[in-house]
Write an enzyme that holds these catalytic residues in place. Sequence first.
Site, mmCIF file in Angstrom:
data_model
loop_
_atom_site.group_PDB
_atom_site.id
_atom_site.type_symbol
_atom_site.label_atom_id
_atom_site.label_comp_id
_atom_site.label_asym_id
_atom_site.label_seq_id
_atom_site.Cartn_x
_atom_site.Cartn_y
_atom_site.Cartn_z
ATOM 1 N N SER A 274 44.808 40.751 41.760
ATOM 2 C CA SER A 274 45.703 39.775 41.139
ATOM 3 C C SER A 274 45.343 39.575 39.680
ATOM 4 C CB SER A 274 45.601 38.429 41.848
ATOM 5 O OG SER A 274 46.425 37.469 41.213
ATOM 6 N N HIS B 74 47.585 25.886 51.123
ATOM 7 C CA HIS B 74 47.858 27.148 51.805
ATOM 8 C C HIS B 74 46.781 28.185 51.486
ATOM 9 C CE1 HIS B 74 49.431 26.823 47.833
ATOM 10 N NE2 HIS B 74 49.903 28.054 47.758
ATOM 11 N N ASP C 264 49.452 37.001 48.514
ATOM 12 C CA ASP C 264 50.866 36.881 48.177
ATOM 13 C C ASP C 264 51.316 35.521 48.685
ATOM 14 O OD1 ASP C 264 52.973 38.517 46.809
ATOM 15 O OD2 ASP C 264 54.096 37.774 48.524
ATOM 16 N N GLY D 274 52.344 27.028 38.565
ATOM 17 C CA GLY D 274 53.571 27.239 39.333
ATOM 18 C C GLY D 274 54.321 25.950 39.609
HETATM 19 P P1 IMP Z 1 52.979 36.249 43.893
HETATM 20 O O1 IMP Z 1 52.210 36.880 42.783
HETATM 21 O O2 IMP Z 1 54.228 36.989 44.259
HETATM 22 O O3 IMP Z 1 52.123 35.937 45.081
HETATM 23 O O4 IMP Z 1 53.512 34.894 43.254
HETATM 24 C C1 IMP Z 1 53.130 33.664 43.709
HETATM 25 C C2 IMP Z 1 54.005 32.617 43.021
HETATM 26 O O5 IMP Z 1 54.258 31.583 43.965
HETATM 27 C C3 IMP Z 1 53.300 31.954 41.868
HETATM 28 O O6 IMP Z 1 53.547 32.624 40.643
HETATM 29 C C4 IMP Z 1 53.891 30.558 41.885
HETATM 30 O O7 IMP Z 1 55.155 30.559 41.283
HETATM 31 C C5 IMP Z 1 54.079 30.316 43.386
HETATM 32 N N1 IMP Z 1 52.860 29.730 43.988
HETATM 33 C C6 IMP Z 1 52.071 30.284 44.952
HETATM 34 N N2 IMP Z 1 51.043 29.469 45.232
HETATM 35 C C7 IMP Z 1 51.177 28.419 44.431
HETATM 36 C C8 IMP Z 1 50.386 27.249 44.250
HETATM 37 O O8 IMP Z 1 49.334 27.037 44.860
HETATM 38 N N3 IMP Z 1 50.837 26.385 43.332
HETATM 39 C C9 IMP Z 1 51.978 26.583 42.626
HETATM 40 N N4 IMP Z 1 52.735 27.647 42.731
HETATM 41 C C10 IMP Z 1 52.343 28.572 43.646
#
Ligand code: IMP
Length: 192
Positions: free
Chosen positions: A7, A174, A67, A147
């Site tokens: 990541s 989570h 993810d 986020g």
């Molecule tokens: P990924 O890289 O596709 O897993 O993107 C995860 C996205 O979900 C993040 O960029 C945020 O927009 C949202 N997200 C996931 N976990 C959190 C969290 O703990 N707080 C706030 N946003 C989250």
Amino acid sequence: MELVIASNNKGKIREIMPLIPDITVLSLQEIGFTDEIPEPYFTFEENALAKASAIAQYSGKNTFADDSGICVNALNGAPGVISAHYSGERDDEQNLQKVLTALKGVEDRSAFYKAVICLIWDGEVYYFEGICNGRITEEQIGTDGFGYDPIFVPDGYDMTFGQLPLEVKNTISHRGKAMRKMVEFLREKSAL
Ligand code: IMP
């Protein structure tokens, strides 16, 4: 014990590091990986596997990927797997504004965060999941987290993840739940 974290998301990495003090975490930069990792699928599981396997293959090392996203019940689970670019841009502010706009005047504000961790360890694939239930506020409150945190109030609290300290978020989030399952698994395997 060494693991690569698949990541580049600074918010995720900041949360994950204190959850695994006994593991040496190698960043993508440290293993020399500079590309975007594709995540083209429609489930958290598939995208987590895509990220972990791309990096495990590249590095030849044990690797894990998170993810995750937020699922709003009144929006049929959106933003879900496209949480990172829900507005069309990889922009936290625009993404959360889109949720607030979509929920204007909507009574059911229930939502949940979901995280799926995929661990590739000694060539085998393992998944660990965590869910955090809560609700979406009417406006953004607080500046901590990343986020959608300033618009998410976890069940049992009256402050958003944008207001609650990281230590509190990690005990109920989570990601905290999923990471503790991974740590427990590695302990059972005597890897920690
Ligand atoms: P990924 O890289 O596709 O897993 O993107 C995860 C996205 O979900 C993040 O960029 C945020 O927009 C949202 N997200 C996931 N976990 C959190 C969290 O703990 N707080 C706030 N946003 C989250």
